[in-house]
Scaffold this motif. Structure first.
Motif, PDB file in Angstrom:
ATOM      1  N   VAL A   1       0.865  -1.179   0.000  1.00 20.42           N
ATOM      2  CA  VAL A   1       0.000   0.000   0.000  1.00 20.42           C
ATOM      3  C   VAL A   1       0.902   1.230   0.000  1.00 20.42           C
ATOM      4  O   VAL A   1       1.580   1.517   0.989  1.00 20.42           O
TER       5      VAL A   1
ATOM      6  N   ARG B   1       1.878  -3.420   4.146  1.00 11.98           N
ATOM      7  CA  ARG B   1       1.296  -4.434   3.277  1.00 11.98           C
ATOM      8  C   ARG B   1       0.005  -4.957   3.898  1.00 11.98           C
ATOM      9  O   ARG B   1      -0.045  -5.226   5.096  1.00 11.98           O
ATOM     10  N   LEU B   2      -1.019  -5.106   3.070  1.00 14.95           N
ATOM     11  CA  LEU B   2      -2.279  -5.691   3.517  1.00 14.95           C
ATOM     12  C   LEU B   2      -2.226  -7.195   3.320  1.00 14.95           C
ATOM     13  O   LEU B   2      -1.770  -7.683   2.277  1.00 14.95           O
TER      14      LEU B   2
ATOM     15  N   ASP C   1      -1.811   5.609  -2.377  1.00 15.49           N
ATOM     16  CA  ASP C   1      -2.997   4.754  -2.324  1.00 15.49           C
ATOM     17  C   ASP C   1      -3.802   4.955  -1.040  1.00 15.49           C
ATOM     18  O   ASP C   1      -5.027   4.816  -1.046  1.00 15.49           O
ATOM     19  N   ALA C   2      -3.095   5.261   0.064  1.00  9.83           N
ATOM     20  CA  ALA C   2      -3.775   5.402   1.359  1.00  9.83           C
ATOM     21  C   ALA C   2      -3.039   6.439   2.204  1.00  9.83           C
ATOM     22  O   ALA C   2      -2.379   6.110   3.189  1.00  9.83           O
TER      23      ALA C   2
ATOM     24  N   LEU D   1      -8.339   3.738   4.432  1.00  5.21           N
ATOM     25  CA  LEU D   1      -8.028   3.368   3.054  1.00  5.21           C
ATOM     26  C   LEU D   1      -8.846   4.250   2.121  1.00  5.21           C
ATOM     27  O   LEU D   1     -10.015   4.520   2.373  1.00  5.21           O
TER      28      LEU D   1
ATOM     29  N   ALA E   1      -9.210  -2.088  -2.649  1.00  7.80           N
ATOM     30  CA  ALA E   1      -8.092  -2.771  -1.991  1.00  7.80           C
ATOM     31  C   ALA E   1      -8.364  -4.267  -1.886  1.00  7.80           C
ATOM     32  O   ALA E   1      -7.472  -5.091  -2.133  1.00  7.80           O
TER      33      ALA E   1
END
Length: 616
Positions: A78, A106-107, A82-83, A324, A330
């Protein structure tokens, strides 16, 4: 306790493991010398070859483990673009925790959060940092709870706990690799195994202490209330996550389907089942845990958190997903990068549920149709053939395999139950009925007008004396065509099955095999290999692939193909299985057999005794 001192403990414990190896090697050499003096040179050579061969195998395993490298970072990266709100939150929390922010976020598809660091020189020099956040946490937690979770993970950085990651990883891997190469009857490995247990006890105790330290950082940075509620909620969300996969995803996955928004489905489930989740929260958090666990009990951690001074942090009840920019995107990006689609058909959730449950209905229908072929002489493998057998007065024979405890007088009417299942599938195949997806309740099978599908009365009428013609007229009036139900699978498969037990080094018809008992059949693995490797081999086979793949690669004997079963001898277990075709299979446990877990013999005996009762 400083990071350097902790690194020293890990390094000394790991060095001690190999010191045990050197001591045992010295004893082996001394024993070989003594044998050569006390006996003939020929006996000494045989003895030396056996001992040094066993020791050499362990040395190879240890060398491979020490050379192994940690797995590369997983998860969906991410970026700040992006966030931005998530990144700014993490960086603010890092400043408050007194540590450097992670280099990557990282998600991951887990109800968990973690941090790692690519440290060097036994953890004395830091490296690149990674923060892993479970997408389900962002979907189901409040912002203040997620802040606490992140603060806890950052506490591992400020406490320099992650500096030990490389040492701990290699230590555990080296010990597991070495001990895993030791046969159960190999006396050389006894010292290794005892020291491995000591290493794990010390390492786990150290890890539990680090968890309490990270909890104190979470309280200081995010507040006591948020820290306690977040910790209490994680087991609750983990249970919800397991329910989501078991009840919504698993069936479709097993039958070759995949929802187009897999992770987004969990967010919808949580939103629809707030009352049930609230009921789970009312339960006490998990208490006692084993001394072998790496984390203290949740109840103990919450008690320590609530005893700490409250930090002046305001509550933030917003859903954590606001951190997010686009939570739905996502989830879809994670599915695209982390879920292996293979040849599965990707469908929207409503169509996925309908296809999955229809496939499950077909599997049940196939079992009924195969049984009808065996017991009632039905030559046409479909619902028309079943109805023809009913018309010929064979309902009792059709029902007998499904109701072993029923009397002959009861059996004819009891066949209405499996017949209703076939009629329901016919309604679906005819386009009269459809499965309706729901996040708040189980899926329902409904008529096209939205009313519940009720075919039990028609099934009852069909098996009643003289009632079949009327039942057929009512089916035709509803637009249900019995000809749409045919047999798809000629034999049972292990799709959706689970491994119950495993025994290595058995004899199946006097040929060496490893044997697994699944929820719906036995798997016989031929040419298993070295008898000393039995338990390790079972565990590797069980963890390498799902049960269905294990069954597909080896001989699979479904329980439904067994006509009679009997236990000839209980210890060691010897059983005789007679199949419907008349073939007999004899499964014999040996004194050298090993099991995948402690209660495997009991599980096997119970399965065979259950089969014996069903076939009497």
């Amino acid at each position: 306790m400083t990071s350097a001192f902790r690194a020293l403990i890990c390094a000394c414990m790991l060095a001690g493991f190999y010191l045990v190896g050197l001591v045992e090697l010295s004893l082996v050499i001394g024993l070989i010398v003594w044998v050569s003096i006390a006996t003939s040179p020929f006996v000494a050579k045989l003895f030396a070859g056996a001992l040094l061969g066993a020791f050499g195998a362990m040395a190879v395993a240890a060398w491979r483990a020490m050379r192994a490298k940690p797995e590369p970072p997983q998860g969906l990266p991410v970026g700040r673009a992006d966030a931005p709100l998530l990144w700014s939150t993490v960086e603010d929390l890092a400043r408050e925790a007194g540590t450097r922010a992670p280099d990557e976020i990282r998600l991951v598809p887990d109800v968990n959060a973690a941090v790692t660091e690519d440290s060097r020189l036994l953890g004395l020099v830091g490296g690149r940092r990674y923060l892993y956040l479970g997408l389900p946490l962002l979907q189901a937690m409040r912002v203040d709870q997620l802040r606490s979770v992140i603060a806890h993970e950052l506490g591992h950085y400020s406490g320099q706990h992650t500096r030990l990651g490389g040492v701990a990883y290699r230590g555990r891997l080296a010990i597991a690799g070495t001990v895993g190469g030791i046969g159960g009857a190999n006396p050389i490995g006894w010292g290794f195994k005892a020291y491995a247990n000591l290493y794990l006890l010390v390492d786990n105790a150290l890890t539990r202490r680090q968890e309490h330290e990270a909890d104190r950082t979470a309280v200081r940075v995010a507040g006591r209330t948020a820290a306690a509620s977040a910790l209490h909620d994680i087991p609750v969300l983990d249970a919800a996550w397991g329910f989501f996969f078991d009840s919504y995803v698993a069936a479709g996955w097993e039958y070759g389907y995949l929802p187009d928004d897999l992770f987004g489905g969990f967010a919808q489930l949580v939103a629809a089942r707030q009352e049930e989740i609230a009921a789970l929260r009312e339960k006490a958090p998990p208490g006692e845990r084993s001394k072998w666990d790496t984390h203290p009990p949740v109840a103990e951690r919450i008690a320590a958190i609530m005893a700490a001074p409250e930090a002046p942090e305001a509550a933030d009840p917003r859903p954590a997903g606001v951190l997010l920019t686009d939570p739905v995107a996502a989830g879809r990006a994670m599915q695209q990068t982390m879920v292996e689609v293979g040849d599965r058909t990707v469908l929207p959730w409503p169509e996925f549920t309908h296809a999955a449950l229809t496939a499950r209905m077909q599997r049940g229908a196939d079992r009924i149709l195969r049984s009808a072929t065996r017991t009632a002489g039905v030559t046409e493998p479909g619902l028309p053939g079943i109805l023809a057998a009913v018309a010929a007065g064979r309902s009792t024979d059709l029902a007998a395999p499904f109701f072993p405890d029923a009397t002959r007088r009861e059996l004819g009417a009891r066949f209405a139950e499996p017949l209703a299942a076939l009629l329901e599938l016919a309604a679906v195949r005819s386009g009269v009925a459809r499965w309706r997806h729901s996040w708040s309740a189980p899926a329902e099978l409904l008529y096209r007008d939205g009313t519940p599908l009720e075919l039990g009365e028609i099934a009852d009428r069909a098996v009643a004396p003289g009632g079949l013609d009327e039942a057929l007229r009512r089916l035709a009036a509803l637009g249900i065509d019995p000809g749409t139900v045919t047999q798809v699978d000629r034999s049972e498969s292990a799709i959706g099955a689970r491994i119950i037990a495993g025994i290595a080094n058995c004899k199946v018809d006097d040929v060496p095999h490893d044997v697994f008992a699944l929820t719906n059949g036995f798997v016989f693995v031929a040419d298993p290999g070295d008898a000393d490797e039995g338990k390790r081999r079972l565990r590797e086979l069980a963890s390498a692939a799902p049960a269905a793949e294990l069954a597909a690669r080896n001989r699979f004997l479904p329980y439904e193909e067994i006509a009679t079963a009997r236990v000839i001898k209980e210890v060691p277990l010897r059983a005789e299985l007679t199949l419907h075709g008349g073939t007999t299979v004899v499964v014999r446990e040996q004194w050298s057999s090993e099991t995948i877990s402690k209660k495997c013999q009991d599980a096997f005996a119970e399965i065979i005794e259950g089969l014996a009762e069903e076939t009497r």
